[in-house]
Scaffold this motif. Structure first.
Motif, PDB file in Angstrom:
ATOM      1  N   VAL A 135      -1.671 -12.165  -4.611  1.00  0.00           N
ATOM      2  CA  VAL A 135      -0.759 -12.809  -3.672  1.00  0.00           C
ATOM      3  C   VAL A 135      -1.018 -12.285  -2.268  1.00  0.00           C
ATOM      4  O   VAL A 135      -1.424 -11.142  -2.087  1.00  0.00           O
ATOM      5  N   GLU A 136      -0.770 -13.129  -1.280  1.00  0.00           N
ATOM      6  CA  GLU A 136      -0.901 -12.746   0.123  1.00  0.00           C
ATOM      7  C   GLU A 136       0.471 -12.449   0.681  1.00  0.00           C
ATOM      8  O   GLU A 136       1.456 -13.090   0.312  1.00  0.00           O
ATOM      9  N   GLY A 137       0.507 -11.457   1.562  1.00  0.00           N
ATOM     10  CA  GLY A 137       1.773 -11.104   2.171  1.00  0.00           C
ATOM     11  C   GLY A 137       1.599 -10.635   3.599  1.00  0.00           C
ATOM     12  O   GLY A 137       0.478 -10.478   4.094  1.00  0.00           O
ATOM     13  N   THR A 138       2.740 -10.427   4.240  1.00  0.00           N
ATOM     14  CA  THR A 138       2.793  -9.867   5.582  1.00  0.00           C
ATOM     15  C   THR A 138       3.572  -8.571   5.490  1.00  0.00           C
ATOM     16  O   THR A 138       4.734  -8.567   5.076  1.00  0.00           O
ATOM     17  N   ALA A 139       2.918  -7.464   5.845  1.00  0.00           N
ATOM     18  CA  ALA A 139       3.538  -6.142   5.718  1.00  0.00           C
ATOM     19  C   ALA A 139       4.101  -5.683   7.050  1.00  0.00           C
ATOM     20  O   ALA A 139       3.611  -6.060   8.118  1.00  0.00           O
ATOM     21  N   ARG A 140       5.137  -4.876   6.953  1.00  0.00           N
ATOM     22  CA  ARG A 140       5.654  -4.226   8.163  1.00  0.00           C
ATOM     23  C   ARG A 140       6.201  -2.858   7.791  1.00  0.00           C
ATOM     24  O   ARG A 140       6.735  -2.647   6.701  1.00  0.00           O
ATOM     25  N   VAL A 141       6.028  -1.928   8.710  1.00  0.00           N
ATOM     26  CA  VAL A 141       6.519  -0.567   8.537  1.00  0.00           C
ATOM     27  C   VAL A 141       7.982  -0.544   8.955  1.00  0.00           C
ATOM     28  O   VAL A 141       8.324  -0.971  10.057  1.00  0.00           O
ATOM     29  N   LEU A 142       8.847  -0.054   8.067  1.00  0.00           N
ATOM     30  CA  LEU A 142      10.273   0.003   8.368  1.00  0.00           C
ATOM     31  C   LEU A 142      10.625   1.304   9.080  1.00  0.00           C
ATOM     32  O   LEU A 142       9.830   2.243   9.128  1.00  0.00           O
ATOM     33  N   ALA A 187      -1.548  -8.608   7.729  1.00  0.00           N
ATOM     34  CA  ALA A 187      -1.973  -9.425   6.584  1.00  0.00           C
ATOM     35  C   ALA A 187      -2.457  -8.516   5.455  1.00  0.00           C
ATOM     36  O   ALA A 187      -3.301  -7.639   5.668  1.00  0.00           O
ATOM     37  N   VAL A 188      -1.903  -8.710   4.247  1.00  0.00           N
ATOM     38  CA  VAL A 188      -2.260  -7.894   3.091  1.00  0.00           C
ATOM     39  C   VAL A 188      -2.365  -8.777   1.850  1.00  0.00           C
ATOM     40  O   VAL A 188      -1.875  -9.910   1.841  1.00  0.00           O
ATOM     41  N   THR A 189      -2.995  -8.251   0.817  1.00  0.00           N
ATOM     42  CA  THR A 189      -2.974  -8.891  -0.494  1.00  0.00           C
ATOM     43  C   THR A 189      -2.527  -7.865  -1.518  1.00  0.00           C
ATOM     44  O   THR A 189      -2.675  -6.650  -1.317  1.00  0.00           O
ATOM     45  N   LEU A 190      -1.983  -8.363  -2.613  1.00  0.00           N
ATOM     46  CA  LEU A 190      -1.494  -7.521  -3.702  1.00  0.00           C
ATOM     47  C   LEU A 190      -1.961  -8.104  -5.026  1.00  0.00           C
ATOM     48  O   LEU A 190      -1.950  -9.329  -5.198  1.00  0.00           O
ATOM     49  N   GLN A 191      -2.349  -7.219  -5.963  1.00  0.00           N
ATOM     50  CA  GLN A 191      -2.745  -7.651  -7.292  1.00  0.00           C
ATOM     51  C   GLN A 191      -2.421  -6.533  -8.276  1.00  0.00           C
ATOM     52  O   GLN A 191      -2.684  -5.358  -7.992  1.00  0.00           O
ATOM     53  N   PRO A 192      -1.841  -6.869  -9.430  1.00  0.00           N
ATOM     54  CA  PRO A 192      -1.552  -5.835 -10.428  1.00  0.00           C
ATOM     55  C   PRO A 192      -2.804  -5.045 -10.808  1.00  0.00           C
ATOM     56  O   PRO A 192      -3.915  -5.594 -10.871  1.00  0.00           O
ATOM     57  N   CYS A 193      -2.606  -3.739 -11.033  1.00  0.00           N
ATOM     58  CA  CYS A 193      -3.705  -2.849 -11.396  1.00  0.00           C
ATOM     59  C   CYS A 193      -3.158  -1.698 -12.230  1.00  0.00           C
ATOM     60  O   CYS A 193      -1.954  -1.627 -12.491  1.00  0.00           O
TER      61      CYS A 193
END
Length: 129
Positions: free
Chosen positions: A76-83, A57-63
């Protein structure tokens, strides 16, 4: 345009992942959209990679480049995964499309220092996708 699109167009995004105890940890990253998902690279040994593996579980916001959040920008909320390493060339192309000058220069630096295997591509999907 959705909040996800706004975040994907930002030059830098504050990427927030969570420690075991739930403490949020943020860092600015380059991010690029492709196929409804967002991508960036991180060093193999980075703590954010370890945190993603434990809790996606992660969040992202412009900076800005220093991580100062853009006023009134969406989170925004997202789901991250390592490729896998095999995905890296495709994701480098995605980032180079967006960062057409700095992306290739950064990639050249990675090639010169022979650190291609020292970074993972990270994929972020919107929550509920």
């Amino acid at each position: 345009m959705t909040d996800w699109d706004v975040v994907g167009r930002a030059n830098y995004v504050s990427f927030t992942s969570y420690r075991k105890d739930g403490t949020a940890v943020s860092s600015p990253v380059w991010i690029a959209p492709d196929g409804g998902k967002l991508y960036f690279f991180s060093e193999v040994g980075a703590y954010k990679v370890k945190r993603i593996r434990r809790n996606p579980a992660v969040t992202l916001q412009p900076c800005d480049v220093r991580g100062k959040l853009t006023p009134n920008s969406p989170v925004v909320e997202g789901t991250a995964r390592v490729l896998e390493f095999a995905d890296s060339p495709r994701i480098r192309k995605v980032l180079n499309r967006k960062y057409w000058l700095l992306g290739p220069l950064s990639e050249f630096g990675v090639w010169v220092t022979r650190r291609q295997q020292a970074s993972f591509a990270i994929e972020i999907s919107p929550v509920g996708a």
